[in-house]
Design a protein around this motif. Structure first.
Motif, PDB file in Angstrom:
ATOM      1  N   GLY A 185      -3.979   7.971   4.452  1.00 47.39           N
ATOM      2  CA  GLY A 185      -3.007   6.934   4.772  1.00 47.39           C
ATOM      3  C   GLY A 185      -3.579   5.540   4.950  1.00 47.39           C
ATOM      4  O   GLY A 185      -2.879   4.629   5.380  1.00 47.39           O
ATOM      5  N   VAL A 186      -4.859   5.343   4.591  1.00 46.08           N
ATOM      6  CA  VAL A 186      -5.514   4.043   4.780  1.00 46.08           C
ATOM      7  C   VAL A 186      -6.127   3.588   3.456  1.00 46.08           C
ATOM      8  O   VAL A 186      -6.817   4.364   2.784  1.00 46.08           O
ATOM      9  CB  VAL A 186      -6.621   4.145   5.860  1.00 46.08           C
ATOM     10  CG1 VAL A 186      -7.350   2.827   6.023  1.00 46.08           C
ATOM     11  CG2 VAL A 186      -6.019   4.589   7.191  1.00 46.08           C
ATOM     12  N   LEU A 187      -5.893   2.331   3.081  1.00 51.63           N
ATOM     13  CA  LEU A 187      -6.528   1.758   1.901  1.00 51.63           C
ATOM     14  C   LEU A 187      -7.994   1.510   2.245  1.00 51.63           C
ATOM     15  O   LEU A 187      -8.310   0.794   3.193  1.00 51.63           O
ATOM     16  CB  LEU A 187      -5.850   0.446   1.501  1.00 51.63           C
ATOM     17  CG  LEU A 187      -6.358  -0.199   0.209  1.00 51.63           C
ATOM     18  CD1 LEU A 187      -6.056   0.679  -1.008  1.00 51.63           C
ATOM     19  CD2 LEU A 187      -5.732  -1.581   0.026  1.00 51.63           C
ATOM     20  N   GLN A 188      -8.884   2.123   1.488  1.00 54.88           N
ATOM     21  CA  GLN A 188     -10.316   2.050   1.772  1.00 54.88           C
ATOM     22  C   GLN A 188     -10.911   0.700   1.356  1.00 54.88           C
ATOM     23  O   GLN A 188     -10.286  -0.067   0.623  1.00 54.88           O
ATOM     24  CB  GLN A 188     -11.041   3.198   1.072  1.00 54.88           C
ATOM     25  CG  GLN A 188     -10.570   4.572   1.540  1.00 54.88           C
ATOM     26  CD  GLN A 188     -10.750   4.766   3.031  1.00 54.88           C
ATOM     27  OE1 GLN A 188     -11.878   4.758   3.532  1.00 54.88           O
ATOM     28  NE2 GLN A 188      -9.654   4.950   3.757  1.00 54.88           N
ATOM     29  N   VAL A 244       0.852  -1.185   0.000  1.00 54.21           N
ATOM     30  CA  VAL A 244       0.000   0.000   0.000  1.00 54.21           C
ATOM     31  C   VAL A 244       0.893   1.242   0.000  1.00 54.21           C
ATOM     32  O   VAL A 244       1.728   1.409   0.890  1.00 54.21           O
ATOM     33  CB  VAL A 244      -0.955   0.008   1.211  1.00 54.21           C
ATOM     34  CG1 VAL A 244      -1.829   1.254   1.197  1.00 54.21           C
ATOM     35  CG2 VAL A 244      -1.808  -1.259   1.234  1.00 54.21           C
ATOM     36  N   THR A 245       0.717   2.069  -1.019  1.00 55.97           N
ATOM     37  CA  THR A 245       1.514   3.285  -1.152  1.00 55.97           C
ATOM     38  C   THR A 245       0.628   4.525  -1.041  1.00 55.97           C
ATOM     39  O   THR A 245      -0.581   4.445  -1.291  1.00 55.97           O
ATOM     40  CB  THR A 245       2.243   3.308  -2.513  1.00 55.97           C
ATOM     41  OG1 THR A 245       1.267   3.377  -3.556  1.00 55.97           O
ATOM     42  CG2 THR A 245       3.138   2.087  -2.687  1.00 55.97           C
ATOM     43  N   PRO A 246       1.219   5.659  -0.704  1.00 54.54           N
ATOM     44  CA  PRO A 246       0.410   6.883  -0.578  1.00 54.54           C
ATOM     45  C   PRO A 246      -0.195   7.321  -1.913  1.00 54.54           C
ATOM     46  O   PRO A 246      -1.209   8.016  -1.935  1.00 54.54           O
ATOM     47  CB  PRO A 246       1.386   7.932  -0.043  1.00 54.54           C
ATOM     48  CG  PRO A 246       2.736   7.353  -0.115  1.00 54.54           C
ATOM     49  CD  PRO A 246       2.603   5.885  -0.320  1.00 54.54           C
ATOM     50  N   CYS A 296      -6.369   5.084  -1.518  1.00 60.19           N
ATOM     51  CA  CYS A 296      -5.889   5.482  -0.190  1.00 60.19           C
ATOM     52  C   CYS A 296      -6.473   6.831   0.186  1.00 60.19           C
ATOM     53  O   CYS A 296      -6.510   7.752  -0.624  1.00 60.19           O
ATOM     54  CB  CYS A 296      -4.369   5.593  -0.175  1.00 60.19           C
ATOM     55  SG  CYS A 296      -3.558   4.108   0.357  1.00 60.19           S
ATOM     56  N   GLU A 297      -6.919   6.911   1.418  1.00 62.09           N
ATOM     57  CA  GLU A 297      -7.439   8.157   1.953  1.00 62.09           C
ATOM     58  C   GLU A 297      -6.897   8.303   3.370  1.00 62.09           C
ATOM     59  O   GLU A 297      -7.052   7.387   4.189  1.00 62.09           O
ATOM     60  CB  GLU A 297      -8.966   8.098   1.965  1.00 62.09           C
ATOM     61  CG  GLU A 297      -9.634   9.417   2.197  1.00 62.09           C
ATOM     62  CD  GLU A 297     -11.132   9.296   2.023  1.00 62.09           C
ATOM     63  OE1 GLU A 297     -11.840   9.473   3.045  1.00 62.09           O
ATOM     64  OE2 GLU A 297     -11.595   9.022   0.898  1.00 62.09           O
ATOM     65  N   CYS A 348      -2.769   0.121   6.069  1.00 64.60           N
ATOM     66  CA  CYS A 348      -2.254   1.492   5.995  1.00 64.60           C
ATOM     67  C   CYS A 348      -1.100   1.573   5.004  1.00 64.60           C
ATOM     68  O   CYS A 348      -0.530   0.544   4.611  1.00 64.60           O
ATOM     69  CB  CYS A 348      -1.765   1.939   7.369  1.00 64.60           C
ATOM     70  SG  CYS A 348      -3.076   1.995   8.594  1.00 64.60           S
ATOM     71  N   VAL A 349      -0.749   2.783   4.644  1.00 63.99           N
ATOM     72  CA  VAL A 349       0.415   3.007   3.791  1.00 63.99           C
ATOM     73  C   VAL A 349       1.614   2.313   4.427  1.00 63.99           C
ATOM     74  O   VAL A 349       1.837   2.419   5.631  1.00 63.99           O
ATOM     75  CB  VAL A 349       0.665   4.519   3.600  1.00 63.99           C
ATOM     76  CG1 VAL A 349       2.028   4.770   2.977  1.00 63.99           C
ATOM     77  CG2 VAL A 349      -0.440   5.131   2.751  1.00 63.99           C
ATOM     78  N   ASN A 364      -1.626   5.370  -4.024  1.00 59.93           N
ATOM     79  CA  ASN A 364      -2.719   4.473  -4.393  1.00 59.93           C
ATOM     80  C   ASN A 364      -4.024   5.257  -4.484  1.00 59.93           C
ATOM     81  O   ASN A 364      -4.383   5.999  -3.567  1.00 59.93           O
ATOM     82  CB  ASN A 364      -2.847   3.343  -3.365  1.00 59.93           C
ATOM     83  CG  ASN A 364      -3.810   2.281  -3.792  1.00 59.93           C
ATOM     84  OD1 ASN A 364      -4.984   2.541  -3.986  1.00 59.93           O
ATOM     85  ND2 ASN A 364      -3.318   1.062  -3.925  1.00 59.93           N
TER      86      ASN A 364
END
Length: 148
Positions: A54-57, A44-46, A51-52, A102-103, A48
């Motif tokens: 710092g969290v992958l939704q 998971v990268t920022p 990502c919102e 998370c990122v 992505n």
């Protein structure tokens, strides 16, 4: 070919096996296929798109599962010398998301084929972060016109 502990396909090389293109690519590692199982991963990268803060939704986790199934199908097609088919999610059931990555988290997803009928594949997927299951579901994936 079995499922390796180390990725057998990584980075931009995954683009050969899936129809998605940046910024919609949600797999960056493939560990292989063994009978009715396959495994893939995603760091998971920022950058992505899903990502919102710092969290992958949730939608990103679901798309990762779908692309993990697509990676399996693409790998089999390329191995058989045929084109990678374009597919789509037919349905999602029994979805549980316990936590979101998370990122910096590297998620690992196992896809198990439960049934294949014509151009519909029913899979069960399990997404893990380390030893912890963070998401599970069943998904029907349709690949119209595909010959497996």
């Amino acid at each position: 070919m079995g499922i390796s502990k180390k990725a057998i396909i990584e980075g931009d090389e995954v683009l050969r096996y899936i129809p998605q293109r940046p910024p919609m690519v949600m797999v960056d590692k493939f560990y292989g296929v063994q009978e009715n199982m396959s495994a893939s991963g995603l760091l998971v990268t920022p950058e992505n798109i899903f990502c919102e803060d710092g969290v992958l939704q949730e939608c990103g986790v679901i798309e990762h599962i779908a692309q993990s199934a697509a990676m399996r199908i693409g790998y089999i097609h390329i191995s058989n010398g045929t084109e990678v088919p374009i597919g789509f999610i037919g349905s999602i059931s029994k979805l549980t998301i316990e936590s979101l990555p998370c990122v910096g988290d590297d998620i690992y997803t196992e896809v198990e084929v439960e049934m294949e009928v014509f151009d519909i594949t029913l899979i069960s997927a399990k997404v893990t972060l380390g030893e912890r299951i963070i998401a599970e579901c069943q998904m029907k994936v349709a690949t119209p016109g595909s010959t497996k």
